[in-house]
Scaffold this motif. Structure first.
Motif, PDB file in Angstrom:
ATOM      1  N   ALA A  85      31.814 -18.811  23.244  1.00 35.40           N
ATOM      2  CA  ALA A  85      31.790 -20.327  22.484  1.00 35.40           C
ATOM      3  C   ALA A  85      31.514 -18.851  21.434  1.00 35.40           C
ATOM      4  O   ALA A  85      31.832 -18.839  20.286  1.00 35.40           O
ATOM      5  CB  ALA A  85      31.085 -21.495  22.708  1.00 35.40           C
ATOM      6  N   ALA A  86      30.122 -18.763  22.001  1.00 39.81           N
ATOM      7  CA  ALA A  86      29.055 -17.651  20.577  1.00 39.81           C
ATOM      8  C   ALA A  86      29.888 -16.574  20.860  1.00 39.81           C
ATOM      9  O   ALA A  86      30.380 -16.353  19.209  1.00 39.81           O
ATOM     10  CB  ALA A  86      27.408 -17.311  20.980  1.00 39.81           C
ATOM     11  N   ILE A 141      37.549 -23.544  22.341  1.00 44.53           N
ATOM     12  CA  ILE A 141      36.382 -24.453  22.778  1.00 44.53           C
ATOM     13  C   ILE A 141      34.830 -24.700  22.149  1.00 44.53           C
ATOM     14  O   ILE A 141      34.588 -25.088  22.412  1.00 44.53           O
ATOM     15  CB  ILE A 141      35.621 -23.496  24.564  1.00 44.53           C
ATOM     16  CG1 ILE A 141      35.954 -24.065  25.263  1.00 44.53           C
ATOM     17  CG2 ILE A 141      33.685 -23.445  23.929  1.00 44.53           C
ATOM     18  CD1 ILE A 141      36.551 -25.427  26.466  1.00 44.53           C
ATOM     19  N   THR A 142      35.428 -23.152  20.640  1.00 42.35           N
ATOM     20  CA  THR A 142      34.256 -23.167  19.701  1.00 42.35           C
ATOM     21  C   THR A 142      35.091 -24.170  18.661  1.00 42.35           C
ATOM     22  O   THR A 142      33.849 -24.962  18.266  1.00 42.35           O
ATOM     23  CB  THR A 142      34.648 -21.933  18.934  1.00 42.35           C
ATOM     24  OG1 THR A 142      36.571 -22.642  18.506  1.00 42.35           O
ATOM     25  CG2 THR A 142      35.030 -20.453  19.132  1.00 42.35           C
ATOM     26  N   ARG A 143      35.239 -24.981  19.329  1.00 40.56           N
ATOM     27  CA  ARG A 143      35.743 -26.843  18.583  1.00 40.56           C
ATOM     28  C   ARG A 143      35.308 -27.740  19.108  1.00 40.56           C
ATOM     29  O   ARG A 143      34.746 -28.743  19.406  1.00 40.56           O
ATOM     30  CB  ARG A 143      37.219 -26.622  18.125  1.00 40.56           C
ATOM     31  CG  ARG A 143      37.297 -25.915  17.492  1.00 40.56           C
ATOM     32  CD  ARG A 143      36.679 -25.974  15.830  1.00 40.56           C
ATOM     33  NE  ARG A 143      37.078 -25.279  14.741  1.00 40.56           N
ATOM     34  CZ  ARG A 143      36.635 -23.623  14.336  1.00 40.56           C
ATOM     35  NH1 ARG A 143      36.187 -23.321  15.479  1.00 40.56           N
ATOM     36  NH2 ARG A 143      37.550 -22.935  13.155  1.00 40.56           N
ATOM     37  N   ALA A 181      33.476 -17.016  19.031  1.00 43.31           N
ATOM     38  CA  ALA A 181      33.190 -17.501  16.578  1.00 43.31           C
ATOM     39  C   ALA A 181      32.797 -16.372  16.002  1.00 43.31           C
ATOM     40  O   ALA A 181      33.500 -16.181  15.458  1.00 43.31           O
ATOM     41  CB  ALA A 181      31.829 -18.763  17.374  1.00 43.31           C
ATOM     42  N   GLN A 221      33.379 -27.561  22.073  1.00 44.93           N
ATOM     43  CA  GLN A 221      31.988 -27.325  22.698  1.00 44.93           C
ATOM     44  C   GLN A 221      31.200 -27.854  23.517  1.00 44.93           C
ATOM     45  O   GLN A 221      30.448 -28.678  23.087  1.00 44.93           O
ATOM     46  CB  GLN A 221      31.093 -27.433  21.349  1.00 44.93           C
ATOM     47  CG  GLN A 221      31.500 -26.769  19.591  1.00 44.93           C
ATOM     48  CD  GLN A 221      30.655 -27.089  18.520  1.00 44.93           C
ATOM     49  OE1 GLN A 221      30.581 -28.246  18.603  1.00 44.93           O
ATOM     50  NE2 GLN A 221      30.921 -26.575  17.384  1.00 44.93           N
ATOM     51  N   TYR A 226      29.325 -23.426  27.631  1.00 47.02           N
ATOM     52  CA  TYR A 226      29.263 -22.461  26.980  1.00 47.02           C
ATOM     53  C   TYR A 226      29.981 -21.511  25.774  1.00 47.02           C
ATOM     54  O   TYR A 226      29.854 -21.097  25.181  1.00 47.02           O
ATOM     55  CB  TYR A 226      31.224 -23.097  26.757  1.00 47.02           C
ATOM     56  CG  TYR A 226      32.316 -23.662  27.804  1.00 47.02           C
ATOM     57  CD1 TYR A 226      33.266 -22.934  28.244  1.00 47.02           C
ATOM     58  CD2 TYR A 226      32.087 -24.712  28.966  1.00 47.02           C
ATOM     59  CE1 TYR A 226      34.368 -23.281  29.363  1.00 47.02           C
ATOM     60  CE2 TYR A 226      33.290 -25.137  29.854  1.00 47.02           C
ATOM     61  CZ  TYR A 226      34.093 -24.766  29.916  1.00 47.02           C
ATOM     62  OH  TYR A 226      35.192 -24.862  31.187  1.00 47.02           O
ATOM     63  N   GLY A 227      27.734 -22.015  26.137  1.00 50.82           N
ATOM     64  CA  GLY A 227      26.960 -21.547  24.697  1.00 50.82           C
ATOM     65  C   GLY A 227      27.995 -20.029  24.749  1.00 50.82           C
ATOM     66  O   GLY A 227      28.114 -19.295  23.474  1.00 50.82           O
TER      67      GLY A 227
END
Length: 245
Positions: A155-156, A143-145, A159, A147, A151-152
């Motif tokens: 994902a944060a 999900i970090t890619r 990361a 996006q 999912y903010g």
């Protein structure tokens, strides 16, 4: 029972999904396994039972991995039961979803506490207590890619896990301990499937060249690689997603 010649792994979140698959996979490679849980002791005991019935060695240990005292007891259990610890597989995490505009900040804080502080706490302890030749395997997400919306916060947090991993790998210079991150794509676990329609699941599954969701066993193979032969892989994020990102 203690045996300093046996390799020992702690698997956080080992009561189900990817954590259980990783624990069972490492057990087949001869690891003694501490199966961590936080709230579902019965499922953790099922994982231990599956390992021991197959001829392996495993015990359960519970607790909040973001609490340093509880996490310390996890490492103490590995030392007490099996003589030490060589590998940390840190799968434990949470994934509440919400658009940023409507996200409850208490939920945001809980995500960061479990996913970021939890990684920091167990990583700190592993850095102090893993034996030479060991491995720390954190978990991020593709999900970090990818996006996607909603999912903010998740994902944060992941990361941050990737950043912690590379920094810790560099800080452990001279210790003969690798530190890497596994970043799965969509995987058929209860955490992923919960709340999704079959139509959405099918759509997501079609986004990679294999046109299926990953299985926990697919991810466990990457864990086994990093826990065993992958001594020249260090400070990396390994995307295990069938080519989705």
């Amino acid at each position: 029972m203690t045996d300093t010649t046996t390799r020992v792994a702690i698997v956080t979140g080992g009561s189900g999904g990817i954590g259980r698959a990783a624990a069972e996979r490492l057990a087949t490679d001869g690891f003694a396994v501490v199966v961590h849980y936080n709230g579902n002791k019965e499922r953790a005991e099922e994982t231990v039972r599956a390992i021991t019935e197959a001829g392996g060695r495993a015990v359960t240990a519970g607790g909040d991995i973001a609490d340093e005292t509880a996490a310390t007891e996890l490492f103490d259990t590995a030392a007490r039961e099996f003589g030490g610890v060589d590998v940390l597989v840190h799968t434990a995490g949470i994934m509440p979803l919400s658009p940023l505009a409507t996200l409850d900040l208490d939920v945001f804080d809980r995500i960061q506490r479990v996913n970021v502080r939890g990684t920091f706490v167990v990583g700190k302890l592993a850095a102090q207590r893993l034996r030479p030749g060991g491995a720390i395997i954190n978990f991020s997400t593709s999900i970090t890619r990818l996006q996607p919306p909603a999912y903010g916060a998740y994902a944060a947090s992941k990361a941050a896990v990737e950043a912690i991993t590379l920094i810790l790998a560099r800080e452990l210079r001279g210790k003969d301990i690798t530190v890497n991150t596994v970043a799965p794509g969509p995987t058929a676990t209860p955490l992923f499937l919960e709340g999704k329609s079959q139509e959405l699941i099918d759509q997501i599954a079609g986004n990679n060249p294999f046109q299926r969701l990953g299985e926990p066993g697919d991810i466990a193979e990457a864990v086994a690689f990093l826990a065993g032969p992958a001594r020249w892989v260090n400070g990396q994020t390994l995307f295990v997603n069938g080519g989705a990102a």
